[in-house]
Design a protein around this motif. Structure first.
Motif, mmCIF file in Angstrom:
data_model
loop_
_atom_site.group_PDB
_atom_site.id
_atom_site.type_symbol
_atom_site.label_atom_id
_atom_site.label_comp_id
_atom_site.label_asym_id
_atom_site.label_seq_id
_atom_site.Cartn_x
_atom_site.Cartn_y
_atom_site.Cartn_z
ATOM 1 N N ILE B 94 0.808 -1.225 0.000
ATOM 2 C CA ILE B 94 0.000 0.000 0.000
ATOM 3 C C ILE B 94 0.846 1.282 0.000
ATOM 4 O O ILE B 94 0.298 2.380 0.033
ATOM 5 C CB ILE B 94 -1.044 0.014 1.138
ATOM 6 C CG1 ILE B 94 -0.385 -0.091 2.514
ATOM 7 C CG2 ILE B 94 -2.051 -1.113 0.959
ATOM 8 C CD1 ILE B 94 -1.387 0.069 3.663
ATOM 9 N N ASN B 95 2.172 1.115 -0.096
ATOM 10 C CA ASN B 95 3.066 2.255 -0.364
ATOM 11 C C ASN B 95 2.844 3.477 0.522
ATOM 12 O O ASN B 95 2.515 4.562 0.032
ATOM 13 C CB ASN B 95 2.939 2.673 -1.834
ATOM 14 C CG ASN B 95 3.361 1.571 -2.771
ATOM 15 O OD1 ASN B 95 4.241 0.772 -2.446
ATOM 16 N ND2 ASN B 95 2.737 1.503 -3.940
ATOM 17 N N PRO B 127 -1.894 5.645 3.960
ATOM 18 C CA PRO B 127 -3.089 4.963 3.409
ATOM 19 C C PRO B 127 -4.175 4.642 4.438
ATOM 20 O O PRO B 127 -5.342 4.870 4.172
ATOM 21 C CB PRO B 127 -2.506 3.701 2.781
ATOM 22 C CG PRO B 127 -1.130 4.103 2.359
ATOM 23 C CD PRO B 127 -0.649 5.040 3.434
ATOM 24 N N ALA B 165 -5.299 -3.916 5.816
ATOM 25 C CA ALA B 165 -5.195 -3.301 4.486
ATOM 26 C C ALA B 165 -3.973 -3.814 3.729
ATOM 27 O O ALA B 165 -4.059 -4.197 2.561
ATOM 28 C CB ALA B 165 -5.128 -1.780 4.626
ATOM 29 N N ALA B 168 -4.315 -7.485 2.671
ATOM 30 C CA ALA B 168 -5.265 -7.635 1.569
ATOM 31 C C ALA B 168 -4.593 -7.338 0.229
ATOM 32 O O ALA B 168 -4.668 -8.126 -0.716
ATOM 33 C CB ALA B 168 -6.468 -6.704 1.776
ATOM 34 N N ARG B 169 -3.927 -6.225 0.169
ATOM 35 C CA ARG B 169 -3.309 -5.817 -1.097
ATOM 36 C C ARG B 169 -2.134 -6.722 -1.475
ATOM 37 O O ARG B 169 -1.913 -7.009 -2.652
ATOM 38 C CB ARG B 169 -2.845 -4.372 -0.992
ATOM 39 C CG ARG B 169 -1.983 -3.911 -2.143
ATOM 40 C CD ARG B 169 -2.524 -2.708 -2.835
ATOM 41 N NE ARG B 169 -1.568 -2.216 -3.820
ATOM 42 C CZ ARG B 169 -1.706 -2.318 -5.128
ATOM 43 N NH1 ARG B 169 -2.790 -2.860 -5.646
ATOM 44 N NH2 ARG B 169 -0.785 -1.853 -5.941
ATOM 45 N N ALA B 170 -1.372 -7.173 -0.474
ATOM 46 C CA ALA B 170 -0.173 -7.963 -0.753
ATOM 47 C C ALA B 170 -0.490 -9.443 -0.953
ATOM 48 O O ALA B 170 0.407 -10.223 -1.296
ATOM 49 C CB ALA B 170 0.834 -7.795 0.381
ATOM 50 N N ARG B 173 -3.160 -13.865 3.833
ATOM 51 C CA ARG B 173 -4.264 -14.026 4.756
ATOM 52 C C ARG B 173 -3.915 -13.196 5.985
ATOM 53 O O ARG B 173 -2.752 -13.083 6.353
ATOM 54 C CB ARG B 173 -4.390 -15.509 5.145
ATOM 55 C CG ARG B 173 -5.464 -15.833 6.159
ATOM 56 C CD ARG B 173 -5.534 -17.350 6.355
ATOM 57 N NE ARG B 173 -6.541 -17.748 7.305
ATOM 58 C CZ ARG B 173 -6.305 -18.150 8.559
ATOM 59 N NH1 ARG B 173 -5.068 -18.227 9.000
ATOM 60 N NH2 ARG B 173 -7.308 -18.492 9.356
ATOM 61 N N MET B 189 -13.572 -0.705 11.231
ATOM 62 C CA MET B 189 -12.361 -0.269 10.511
ATOM 63 C C MET B 189 -11.388 -1.423 10.296
ATOM 64 O O MET B 189 -10.657 -1.450 9.325
ATOM 65 C CB MET B 189 -11.639 0.811 11.322
ATOM 66 C CG MET B 189 -12.249 2.175 11.230
ATOM 67 S SD MET B 189 -11.181 3.322 12.167
ATOM 68 C CE MET B 189 -12.404 4.172 13.145
ATOM 69 N N ALA B 191 -12.302 -4.744 10.333
ATOM 70 C CA ALA B 191 -12.940 -5.886 9.672
ATOM 71 C C ALA B 191 -13.165 -5.667 8.181
ATOM 72 O O ALA B 191 -13.281 -6.625 7.418
ATOM 73 C CB ALA B 191 -14.285 -6.192 10.344
ATOM 74 N N VAL B 192 -13.200 -4.408 7.769
ATOM 75 C CA VAL B 192 -13.644 -4.115 6.397
ATOM 76 C C VAL B 192 -12.703 -4.696 5.341
ATOM 77 O O VAL B 192 -13.117 -4.951 4.215
ATOM 78 C CB VAL B 192 -13.835 -2.587 6.220
ATOM 79 C CG1 VAL B 192 -12.481 -1.879 6.158
ATOM 80 C CG2 VAL B 192 -14.682 -2.279 5.003
ATOM 81 N N TYR B 193 -11.444 -4.945 5.704
ATOM 82 C CA TYR B 193 -10.490 -5.456 4.723
ATOM 83 C C TYR B 193 -10.619 -6.957 4.494
ATOM 84 O O TYR B 193 -9.860 -7.537 3.705
ATOM 85 C CB TYR B 193 -9.064 -5.083 5.135
ATOM 86 C CG TYR B 193 -8.879 -3.599 5.265
ATOM 87 C CD1 TYR B 193 -8.791 -2.796 4.129
ATOM 88 C CD2 TYR B 193 -8.845 -2.980 6.507
ATOM 89 C CE1 TYR B 193 -8.656 -1.423 4.238
ATOM 90 C CE2 TYR B 193 -8.710 -1.605 6.626
ATOM 91 C CZ TYR B 193 -8.615 -0.838 5.494
ATOM 92 O OH TYR B 193 -8.490 0.524 5.605
ATOM 93 N N GLY B 194 -11.549 -7.583 5.190
ATOM 94 C CA GLY B 194 -11.900 -8.960 4.859
ATOM 95 C C GLY B 194 -11.060 -10.041 5.496
ATOM 96 O O GLY B 194 -11.296 -11.223 5.242
#
Lengths: 432, 432
Positions: B94-95, B127, B165, B168-170, B173, B189, B191-194
């Protein structure tokens, strides 16, 4: 009451001496009538909306490109293309822009878009975490030029924070008007910057009506309403989204771009920005398609688009995408023109699809979008399914705000499990 | 139970082949014992904390400076100085970083600091809107190098979102452990990233204890706990704050820097980063002073500092500055060393002063800080009043998080007035 909406001779004379860089005049979008730069927003001839006319004639393409690339990592790298003085970057402001263009390969995979072709322009990275910082920054410079000392707006959320923060840093008094029954969290976010925050007993329409009265009254003298009498300047801020997307793609136009629609202003200015880059030779002249995204609960433009109408019939909004909930969008007809001219479309999604799309973007790319971002991602999915979007082309989806501001929309998201602090309890939960 | 805290022969062998750029080994901060790179965090000789030892010997100063300046607008411009592979910027993450260093002239005026001398390093622009994105980004690269497939942590807020976050992007799990009774907003906040989000019936100490058990258990195999077994890598992310501050000042060291203290790790790594820049010749070798900031309700380090102690006595936290509420800070003694060696100090402020300082920063610079930012700004004011901070020197104050995450702290902020939608009612309110 003399509502100061049109350019009078006095206004014109007052406006001639301002230095707003390449901004040469105000020009009516409907009839082309030109008036000098000033704090006016409607044409004295036909009451059409005024927008900025520029003089870019002195620019050499490659010199301009170098100047931009050597500029600061914010919107002021594009100062030569905006209604701001050349030394804008030296003045105190919150310097929005140059937000990330995220190559969204995980999302692409889930949506069936070719690898390397899907991008999210993530404007949650702005100082107050929405694209509104871009437009308010332009309004601030116009307010300086016209000698205003108080910045104002009507708002139900993002704009209030953006005006409060920018005014604080730039040394303006601010006075923001909101409906009196706004959620406490949004009131706090707007109030924390220390400006005046006035609750109006009424709904958002009442707030707007009151602001229009105030502009014409001596009590409003010296006040710049960012989205009313400074609107022509303010609106230009959205062009920077187009500039950044193209520069971040390596000075290339995207093939397809999906933009949320509230008033429709952002979409029309992104189109204006793309056309300027072509005219200036900064990108090659090739076709691009612009797609508009709405929530079904406030979809006056997509309804008109699908019905083949040129006019937009107002709706009463009822959607969780509150930052897009403008039932009578001023730029709706222009959005229809642009979608049709470029070969794009306008589509809408249900609130349930908005929530799903917020989750999809978060779990694939780690980006937590506000509801408006759920609208654009949801519409992107729908347009890919219908074949309106081509999955083999370079596609940019806008996220214009931050999920932290619309937590209620995903309040159903929660814990996977609750366990006792023992390995046994952890194993029983079935997570390994 | 074999808690994997120290480097065993097997671990060492497994660690030798990893490519983490200039990271050469792990070195004990207490006794200097070196072990190969691996997922360990405590010295096998003395149980002291392990940290990264680098080999920077091949660098030419001016070549390195050019390479950094030509790098991306995020922390990876400093890849040559971090425990990450050279091609790190091409991998999905996420840089974070390259956040704004804001010249805070309005705040300086209110605090009596000379014009042009006060700066706020605003990490709310990351981010997920806290500095935790910097440290998690390092942990992700170590997790890749060591073949972990699940990222984990214990958290009460900012870290949970940062891990969710980034994982998720990288493509990792994630499984984050939190106290079961965390506020609903923070749960959303995170939980939203799954990822998996597991509530533990107990307090934060219980959560931590459980995580330590899990690391040593087969159930935790293949798990990278960013702030436990990946801690030596993770912690290095805070060095990037030092690098950015100096580069943004034009490759100059600040004279004074005010840093919040939770575990104390951030402050020690900022010091490490500044010393590296001096050793590499990227900045001139001159004195700088580091000041630590705590909330009175959790002030074990400032209490020890004021008492002249070398050891830190644990406290039971009771403050609104929850992201700093670590009662037994692991790096507390090192913070004391650094404050004393550099001529700085450690100070604390009351919760009321924290809230005042959040408001002060917002209304002067348009920056809405979380409570930790209120702590540093409040401590800055107090240290200026006491004369410990020199108002004529270049001073940088850190804001490490975003006010949107701690809205409760400023819930008392509200509307100036509520009026009817009429000019008469507006005039009666006395706002003009």
């Amino acid at each position: 009451m003399a509502v100061q909406t049109v350019a009078s001779t006095t206004d014109s004379a007052a406006g001639t001496s301002v230095d707003l860089g390449p901004a040469a005049a105000l020009s009516c979008r409907e009839c082309g009538h030109r008036v000098p730069l000033g704090p006016v927003f409607a044409c004295e001839e036909c009451f059409g909306p005024l927008e900025i006319a520029y003089d870019f004639s002195a620019y050499d393409t490659e010199e301009l490109r170098k100047r931009i690339e050597a500029g600061p990592a914010n919107i002021w790298r594009y100062a030569p293309l905006l209604p701001v003085p050349a030394d804008v970057a030296t003045k105190p402001n919150i310097n929005p822009g140059w937000t990330k263009l995220v190559q969204a390969d995980n999302l692409a995979r889930e949506l069936g878009v070719d690898a390397g072709k899907l991008f999210v322009k993530d404007d949650s990275g702005n100082p107050t975490h929405s694209f509104k910082d871009r437009v308010v920054a332009q309004a601030i410079e116009a307010a300086r030029a016209f000698g205003f000392t108080t910045l104002s707006c009507s708002s139900t959320g993002n704009l209030a924070g953006a005006v409060g923060a920018a005014a604080a840093r730039a040394g303006f008094r601010s006075c923001v008007f909101i409906p009196h029954d706004l959620e406490q969290g949004k009131v706090v976010m707007a109030a924390v910057y220390g400006g005046e925050l006035v609750g109006i007993e009424g709904n958002y329409d009442d707030v707007n009506r009151f602001c229009s009265e105030l502009i014409g009254d001596p009590a409003g003298e010296g006040w710049g309403f960012v989205n009313v009498n400074l609107r022509p300047y303010y609106a230009e801020g959205s062009k920077t989204l187009a500039y950044e997307i193209c520069e971040q793609l390596g000075w290339r136009l995207p093939d397809q771009i999906v933009v949320p629609i509230a008033s429709g202003s952002q979409l029309t200015k992104i189109d204006k920005g793309l056309r300027e880059l072509i005219e200036l030779g900064l990108v090659e002249d090739k076709p691009y398609k612009i797609f508009g995204a709405q929530a079904e609960g406030c979809s006056p433009v997509s309804t008109a688009y699908k019905a083949g109408h040129d006019v937009v019939r107002p709706q009463k909004p009822n959607t969780i995408a509150k930052s897009l909930a403008i039932g009578n969008p001023a730029d709706g007809p222009y959005v229809l023109d642009i979608a049709r001219r470029t070969g794009g479309a306008v589509e809408d999604v249900t609130d349930e699809q908005v929530v799903d799309a917020i989750g999809l973007l978060a779990r694939t790319e780690g980006i937590f979008a506000e509801t408006a971002g759920g609208v654009t991602v949801g519409v992107t999915r729908k347009l890919l399914e219908s074949g309106a979007l081509d999955p083999s082309l370079t596609t940019v989806v806008l996220n214009t705000g931050d999920g932290l501001k619309t937590l209620d929309a995903v309040a159903g998201t929660g814990m996977t499990a609750t366990i006792r602090p023992t390995l046994e309890s952890f194993r029983e939960a079935g997570l390994v």
